[in-house]
Design a protein around this motif. Structure first.
Motif, mmCIF file in Angstrom:
data_model
loop_
_atom_site.group_PDB
_atom_site.id
_atom_site.type_symbol
_atom_site.label_atom_id
_atom_site.label_comp_id
_atom_site.label_asym_id
_atom_site.label_seq_id
_atom_site.Cartn_x
_atom_site.Cartn_y
_atom_site.Cartn_z
ATOM 1 N N SER A 3 0.743 -1.541 0.254
ATOM 2 C CA SER A 3 0.154 -0.044 0.030
ATOM 3 C C SER A 3 0.788 1.146 -0.156
ATOM 4 C CB SER A 3 -1.111 -0.168 1.192
ATOM 5 O OG SER A 3 -0.009 -0.013 2.778
ATOM 6 N N ALA A 4 1.757 0.824 0.292
ATOM 7 C CA ALA A 4 2.387 2.502 0.592
ATOM 8 C C ALA A 4 3.040 2.719 -1.313
ATOM 9 C CB ALA A 4 4.247 2.258 1.410
ATOM 10 N N VAL A 5 3.580 1.832 -1.856
ATOM 11 C CA VAL A 5 3.828 1.584 -3.339
ATOM 12 C C VAL A 5 2.651 2.064 -4.076
ATOM 13 C CG1 VAL A 5 5.055 0.961 -5.036
ATOM 14 C CG2 VAL A 5 6.320 0.594 -2.893
ATOM 15 N N SER A 6 1.490 1.174 -3.284
ATOM 16 C CA SER A 6 0.382 1.905 -4.402
ATOM 17 C C SER A 6 -0.671 3.149 -4.206
ATOM 18 C CB SER A 6 -0.608 0.234 -4.262
ATOM 19 O OG SER A 6 -0.918 0.643 -2.872
ATOM 20 N N VAL A 7 -0.096 3.015 -3.500
ATOM 21 C CA VAL A 7 -0.666 5.321 -3.476
ATOM 22 C C VAL A 7 -0.035 6.413 -4.258
ATOM 23 C CG1 VAL A 7 1.594 6.180 -1.404
ATOM 24 C CG2 VAL A 7 -0.704 6.996 -1.386
ATOM 25 N N ARG A 11 -4.150 9.625 -8.481
ATOM 26 C CA ARG A 11 -3.839 11.412 -8.682
ATOM 27 C C ARG A 11 -3.703 11.828 -7.444
ATOM 28 N NH1 ARG A 11 -8.954 13.677 -11.551
ATOM 29 N NH2 ARG A 11 -9.689 13.369 -9.287
ATOM 30 N N ALA A 12 -2.264 12.727 -8.171
ATOM 31 C CA ALA A 12 -2.215 14.438 -7.154
ATOM 32 C C ALA A 12 -0.869 13.542 -5.670
ATOM 33 C CB ALA A 12 -3.540 15.131 -6.841
ATOM 34 N N THR A 13 -0.874 12.596 -6.272
ATOM 35 C CA THR A 13 0.332 12.092 -4.384
ATOM 36 C C THR A 13 1.363 12.637 -5.292
ATOM 37 O OG1 THR A 13 -1.525 10.292 -4.826
ATOM 38 C CG2 THR A 13 0.961 10.196 -3.738
ATOM 39 N N ILE A 14 1.733 12.693 -5.789
ATOM 40 C CA ILE A 14 3.827 12.839 -6.493
ATOM 41 C C ILE A 14 3.176 14.719 -6.115
ATOM 42 C CG2 ILE A 14 5.214 13.670 -7.663
ATOM 43 C CD1 ILE A 14 4.238 10.924 -9.017
ATOM 44 N N GLY A 39 -7.738 20.988 -4.956
ATOM 45 C CA GLY A 39 -8.305 21.236 -3.722
ATOM 46 C C GLY A 39 -7.872 19.447 -3.002
ATOM 47 N N ASN A 40 -9.804 19.330 -3.218
ATOM 48 C CA ASN A 40 -10.447 17.338 -2.939
ATOM 49 C C ASN A 40 -9.205 16.713 -2.603
ATOM 50 O OD1 ASN A 40 -12.105 17.432 -0.751
ATOM 51 N ND2 ASN A 40 -13.076 15.297 -2.543
ATOM 52 N N THR A 41 -8.939 16.050 -3.442
ATOM 53 C CA THR A 41 -7.751 15.785 -4.276
ATOM 54 C C THR A 41 -6.315 15.418 -3.355
ATOM 55 O OG1 THR A 41 -9.204 14.937 -6.366
ATOM 56 C CG2 THR A 41 -7.076 14.232 -6.104
ATOM 57 N N VAL A 42 -6.111 16.724 -3.569
ATOM 58 C CA VAL A 42 -5.144 16.793 -2.622
ATOM 59 C C VAL A 42 -4.779 16.164 -1.192
ATOM 60 C CG1 VAL A 42 -2.992 18.452 -2.461
ATOM 61 C CG2 VAL A 42 -3.569 18.174 -4.713
ATOM 62 N N TYR A 43 -6.003 16.826 -0.652
ATOM 63 C CA TYR A 43 -6.441 16.408 0.797
ATOM 64 C C TYR A 43 -6.225 14.701 0.696
ATOM 65 C CZ TYR A 43 -9.409 16.565 4.556
ATOM 66 O OH TYR A 43 -9.632 15.826 5.809
ATOM 67 N N ILE A 46 -2.703 13.718 0.970
ATOM 68 C CA ILE A 46 -1.772 13.993 1.784
ATOM 69 C C ILE A 46 -2.206 13.028 3.440
ATOM 70 C CG2 ILE A 46 -1.580 15.696 3.797
ATOM 71 C CD1 ILE A 46 -2.338 18.190 1.690
ATOM 72 N N ASN A 47 -3.724 12.817 3.044
ATOM 73 C CA ASN A 47 -4.231 11.498 4.532
ATOM 74 C C ASN A 47 -3.867 10.739 4.204
ATOM 75 O OD1 ASN A 47 -6.170 13.440 5.903
ATOM 76 N ND2 ASN A 47 -7.442 12.894 4.586
ATOM 77 N N ASP A 48 -3.408 10.032 2.886
ATOM 78 C CA ASP A 48 -2.450 8.445 2.401
ATOM 79 C C ASP A 48 -1.196 8.563 3.110
ATOM 80 O OD1 ASP A 48 -5.403 7.878 1.306
ATOM 81 O OD2 ASP A 48 -4.516 8.093 -1.207
#
Length: 101
Positions: A3-7, A11-14, A39-43, A46-48
Motif C-alpha cells: 500500500s505504501a507504493v500503491s499510494v 492522482r495528485a500524490t506526487i 484541492g479535495n484530491t490533494v487533501y 495528504i491523508n494517504d
C-alpha cells in the motif's frame, strides 16, 4: 504491491508530496488553496501520505485545517527521487513520435 507504493498510483500524490517538501510546516488548507481545482484530491492524498509514513504533522495542532505538515525522513528521500525523475524527463526530447507496442 504494498500500500505504501500503491499510494503513488493515485492522482495528485506526487504533487502533494512535492508541495509539502517545498513548503515545510504548511497546513492542509494552504496546500489545498495552491490548486483550488484539485484541492479535495490533494487533501485525500495528504491523508494517504500520512498513513504510509511519508508525511507527518505537528501533534500539538488541534484543528485539522491548521495542522503543520512535514515530510518524514523517508518522505524527504522519496521527494528528492521524484524531483530527479522529473529533471531527467524534462531533458528528453518531446517531439519524438510515440512508440507502438
Amino acid at each position: 504491491m504494498s500500500s505504501a507504493v500503491s499510494v503513488f498510483e493515485q492522482r495528485a500524490t506526487i504533487e502533494a508530496l512535492l508541495l509539502i517538501k517545498d513548503n515545510p510546516g504548511c497546513s492542509k488548507t494552504m496546500i489545498m488553496s495552491m490548486d483550488p481545482k484539485r484541492g479535495n484530491t490533494v487533501y485525500k492524498r495528504i491523508n494517504d501520505l500520512i498513513k504510509v509514513g511519508l508525511v507527518e504533522y505537528d501533534k500539538r495542532d488541534v484543528n485539522w485545517t491548521q495542522m503543520r505538515l512535514y515530510l518524514t525522513p523517508a518522505g524527504q528521500e522519496v521527494a528528492v527521487l521524484f524531483e530527479r525523475i522529473v529533471s531527467i524527463m524534462e531533458k528528453l526530447p518531446n517531439d519524438e513520435p510515440a512508440v507502438e507496442s
